[in-house]
Design a protein around this motif. Sequence first.
Motif, PDB file in Angstrom:
ATOM      1  N   MET A 186       0.776  -1.132  -0.267  1.00 56.31           N
ATOM      2  CA  MET A 186      -0.068   0.112   0.002  1.00 56.31           C
ATOM      3  C   MET A 186       0.842   1.178  -0.078  1.00 56.31           C
ATOM      4  O   MET A 186       0.655   2.159  -0.721  1.00 56.31           O
ATOM      5  N   ALA A 187       2.053   1.269   0.739  1.00 53.60           N
ATOM      6  CA  ALA A 187       2.959   2.229   0.860  1.00 53.60           C
ATOM      7  C   ALA A 187       3.501   2.638  -0.472  1.00 53.60           C
ATOM      8  O   ALA A 187       4.140   3.519  -1.040  1.00 53.60           O
ATOM      9  N   ALA A 188       3.734   1.553  -1.313  1.00 54.30           N
ATOM     10  CA  ALA A 188       4.397   1.550  -2.765  1.00 54.30           C
ATOM     11  C   ALA A 188       3.502   2.340  -3.563  1.00 54.30           C
ATOM     12  O   ALA A 188       3.984   2.663  -4.714  1.00 54.30           O
ATOM     13  N   GLY A 189       2.138   2.460  -3.230  1.00 55.75           N
ATOM     14  CA  GLY A 189       1.483   3.105  -4.170  1.00 55.75           C
ATOM     15  C   GLY A 189       1.217   2.431  -5.518  1.00 55.75           C
ATOM     16  O   GLY A 189       1.093   1.340  -5.611  1.00 55.75           O
ATOM     17  N   ALA A 190       0.871   3.458  -6.466  1.00 54.42           N
ATOM     18  CA  ALA A 190       0.619   2.833  -7.666  1.00 54.42           C
ATOM     19  C   ALA A 190       2.101   1.909  -8.367  1.00 54.42           C
ATOM     20  O   ALA A 190       1.594   0.892  -9.268  1.00 54.42           O
ATOM     21  N   ASN A 191       3.005   1.805  -7.706  1.00 58.80           N
ATOM     22  CA  ASN A 191       4.071   0.950  -8.040  1.00 58.80           C
ATOM     23  C   ASN A 191       3.889  -0.730  -7.806  1.00 58.80           C
ATOM     24  O   ASN A 191       4.273  -1.413  -8.560  1.00 58.80           O
ATOM     25  N   ALA A 192       2.862  -0.819  -6.834  1.00 59.18           N
ATOM     26  CA  ALA A 192       2.458  -1.951  -6.533  1.00 59.18           C
ATOM     27  C   ALA A 192       1.577  -2.684  -7.657  1.00 59.18           C
ATOM     28  O   ALA A 192       1.348  -3.890  -7.978  1.00 59.18           O
ATOM     29  N   TYR A 193       0.842  -1.936  -8.756  1.00 55.73           N
ATOM     30  CA  TYR A 193      -0.109  -2.597  -9.472  1.00 55.73           C
ATOM     31  C   TYR A 193       0.364  -1.916 -10.883  1.00 55.73           C
ATOM     32  O   TYR A 193      -0.297  -2.025 -11.841  1.00 55.73           O
ATOM     33  N   LYS A 194       1.721  -1.313 -11.034  1.00 51.16           N
ATOM     34  CA  LYS A 194       2.155  -0.754 -12.491  1.00 51.16           C
ATOM     35  C   LYS A 194       2.098  -1.679 -13.515  1.00 51.16           C
ATOM     36  O   LYS A 194       1.807  -1.748 -14.501  1.00 51.16           O
ATOM     37  N   ILE A 195       2.393  -3.136 -13.200  1.00 47.82           N
ATOM     38  CA  ILE A 195       2.352  -4.282 -13.820  1.00 47.82           C
ATOM     39  C   ILE A 195       1.081  -5.313 -13.253  1.00 47.82           C
ATOM     40  O   ILE A 195       1.125  -5.867 -12.396  1.00 47.82           O
ATOM     41  N   GLY A 196       0.217  -4.934 -14.271  1.00 44.73           N
ATOM     42  CA  GLY A 196      -1.339  -5.622 -13.848  1.00 44.73           C
ATOM     43  C   GLY A 196      -2.401  -4.988 -14.520  1.00 44.73           C
ATOM     44  O   GLY A 196      -2.271  -3.779 -15.281  1.00 44.73           O
ATOM     45  N   ILE A 197      -3.371  -5.558 -14.138  1.00 44.44           N
ATOM     46  CA  ILE A 197      -4.692  -5.071 -15.036  1.00 44.44           C
ATOM     47  C   ILE A 197      -5.120  -3.702 -14.620  1.00 44.44           C
ATOM     48  O   ILE A 197      -5.809  -2.783 -15.522  1.00 44.44           O
ATOM     49  N   ASP A 198      -4.770  -3.166 -13.296  1.00 41.31           N
ATOM     50  CA  ASP A 198      -5.041  -1.814 -12.887  1.00 41.31           C
ATOM     51  C   ASP A 198      -4.508  -1.120 -14.079  1.00 41.31           C
ATOM     52  O   ASP A 198      -5.260   0.260 -14.138  1.00 41.31           O
ATOM     53  N   GLN A 199      -3.308  -1.106 -14.123  1.00 42.42           N
ATOM     54  CA  GLN A 199      -2.657  -0.223 -15.155  1.00 42.42           C
ATOM     55  C   GLN A 199      -3.369   0.067 -16.616  1.00 42.42           C
ATOM     56  O   GLN A 199      -3.438   1.045 -17.082  1.00 42.42           O
ATOM     57  N   LEU A 200      -4.010  -1.185 -16.923  1.00 41.29           N
ATOM     58  CA  LEU A 200      -4.406  -1.240 -18.167  1.00 41.29           C
ATOM     59  C   LEU A 200      -5.898  -0.415 -17.722  1.00 41.29           C
ATOM     60  O   LEU A 200      -6.407   0.230 -18.852  1.00 41.29           O
ATOM     61  N   ILE A 201      -6.744  -0.711 -16.771  1.00 39.57           N
ATOM     62  CA  ILE A 201      -8.073   0.020 -16.689  1.00 39.57           C
ATOM     63  C   ILE A 201      -7.624   1.570 -16.315  1.00 39.57           C
ATOM     64  O   ILE A 201      -8.655   2.318 -17.063  1.00 39.57           O
ATOM     65  N   ILE A 202      -6.600   1.933 -15.650  1.00 44.57           N
ATOM     66  CA  ILE A 202      -6.398   3.224 -15.384  1.00 44.57           C
ATOM     67  C   ILE A 202      -5.978   4.057 -16.796  1.00 44.57           C
ATOM     68  O   ILE A 202      -6.741   5.062 -17.042  1.00 44.57           O
ATOM     69  N   SER A 203      -5.175   3.331 -17.665  1.00 42.68           N
ATOM     70  CA  SER A 203      -4.904   3.790 -19.143  1.00 42.68           C
ATOM     71  C   SER A 203      -6.441   3.936 -19.863  1.00 42.68           C
ATOM     72  O   SER A 203      -6.405   5.018 -20.328  1.00 42.68           O
ATOM     73  N   PHE A 204      -7.176   3.015 -19.861  1.00 43.64           N
ATOM     74  CA  PHE A 204      -8.309   3.158 -20.662  1.00 43.64           C
ATOM     75  C   PHE A 204      -9.143   4.409 -20.113  1.00 43.64           C
ATOM     76  O   PHE A 204      -9.686   4.994 -20.750  1.00 43.64           O
ATOM     77  N   TRP A 205      -9.293   4.277 -18.853  1.00 41.06           N
ATOM     78  CA  TRP A 205     -10.305   5.520 -17.944  1.00 41.06           C
ATOM     79  C   TRP A 205      -9.788   6.978 -18.500  1.00 41.06           C
ATOM     80  O   TRP A 205     -10.333   7.705 -18.835  1.00 41.06           O
ATOM     81  N   LYS A 206      -8.456   7.011 -18.428  1.00 42.27           N
ATOM     82  CA  LYS A 206      -7.875   8.320 -18.858  1.00 42.27           C
ATOM     83  C   LYS A 206      -8.128   8.714 -20.193  1.00 42.27           C
ATOM     84  O   LYS A 206      -8.300   9.975 -20.372  1.00 42.27           O
ATOM     85  N   LYS A 207      -7.802   7.617 -21.187  1.00 38.32           N
ATOM     86  CA  LYS A 207      -8.113   7.897 -22.669  1.00 38.32           C
ATOM     87  C   LYS A 207      -9.706   8.382 -22.779  1.00 38.32           C
ATOM     88  O   LYS A 207      -9.831   9.363 -23.487  1.00 38.32           O
ATOM     89  N   LYS A 208     -10.427   7.536 -21.981  1.00 42.22           N
ATOM     90  CA  LYS A 208     -12.056   7.829 -22.302  1.00 42.22           C
ATOM     91  C   LYS A 208     -12.524   8.913 -21.600  1.00 42.22           C
ATOM     92  O   LYS A 208     -13.271   9.640 -22.070  1.00 42.22           O
ATOM     93  N   TYR A 209     -12.026   8.979 -20.332  1.00 41.21           N
ATOM     94  CA  TYR A 209     -12.660  10.118 -19.629  1.00 41.21           C
ATOM     95  C   TYR A 209     -11.842  11.385 -19.046  1.00 41.21           C
ATOM     96  O   TYR A 209     -12.099  12.071 -18.047  1.00 41.21           O
ATOM     97  N   GLY A 210     -10.561  11.289 -19.462  1.00 44.02           N
ATOM     98  CA  GLY A 210      -9.505  12.201 -18.993  1.00 44.02           C
ATOM     99  C   GLY A 210      -9.881  13.458 -19.650  1.00 44.02           C
ATOM    100  O   GLY A 210     -10.722  13.774 -20.044  1.00 44.02           O
ATOM    101  N   LYS A 211      -8.616  14.271 -19.526  1.00 44.32           N
ATOM    102  CA  LYS A 211      -8.782  15.692 -19.995  1.00 44.32           C
ATOM    103  C   LYS A 211      -9.198  15.998 -21.236  1.00 44.32           C
ATOM    104  O   LYS A 211      -8.615  14.950 -22.112  1.00 44.32           O
ATOM    105  N   ARG A 212     -10.100  16.756 -21.646  1.00 41.79           N
ATOM    106  CA  ARG A 212     -10.660  17.067 -23.152  1.00 41.79           C
ATOM    107  C   ARG A 212     -10.275  18.362 -23.453  1.00 41.79           C
ATOM    108  O   ARG A 212     -10.048  19.266 -23.083  1.00 41.79           O
TER     109      ARG A 212
END
Length: 164
Positions: free
Chosen positions: A138-164
């Motif tokens: 938990m202290a490692a933060g995003a580095n704990a899931y940098k390699i995993g499905i979360d990273q794909l979900i976050i990338s998708f979310w940012k592309k779809k709903y990120g800054k426009r």
Amino acid sequence: MKFLKNKYLVPVWTILRIWLGYQWIVPGIEKLQDPTWVGSQAGVAITGFLKGSLAKSTGDHPGVQWWYARFVESVALPNAGVFTYVVPVGEVLVGVSLILGAFTIAGLIGGAFMNLNYLLAGTTSTNPILYTAAIILMAAGANAYKIGIDQLIISFWKKKYGKR
């Protein structure tokens, strides 16, 4: 704590996360296959565990604090049938979450919560090690899931709903 978030440690946190997930998924599956947990003798194992916890709540230096013993006595034991399924399913879900790196923070919090409850119930075993690993991840933060499905979900979310 800054070193925990070093990008070069991502592989270390990934290995630790997958190891931790394995530590959760194996006992969860074993419980789901054990007839004293969910089979014809469902509830035998968890009832014995909870009664053992209550036995540790007496004496000069109890291993289980009075307030947790009251929880076991008034909530857990009367609902042992529910906990018979909640515990192993929770263990499997935490394991899958951590192995895949999907909803990692929720998996880490769920695992740490179960470890804490096992510790409060008077069972040491591997719980301090697993709890500590979860806190470190938990202290490692995003580095704990940098390699995993979360990273794909976050990338998708940012592309779809990120800054426009």
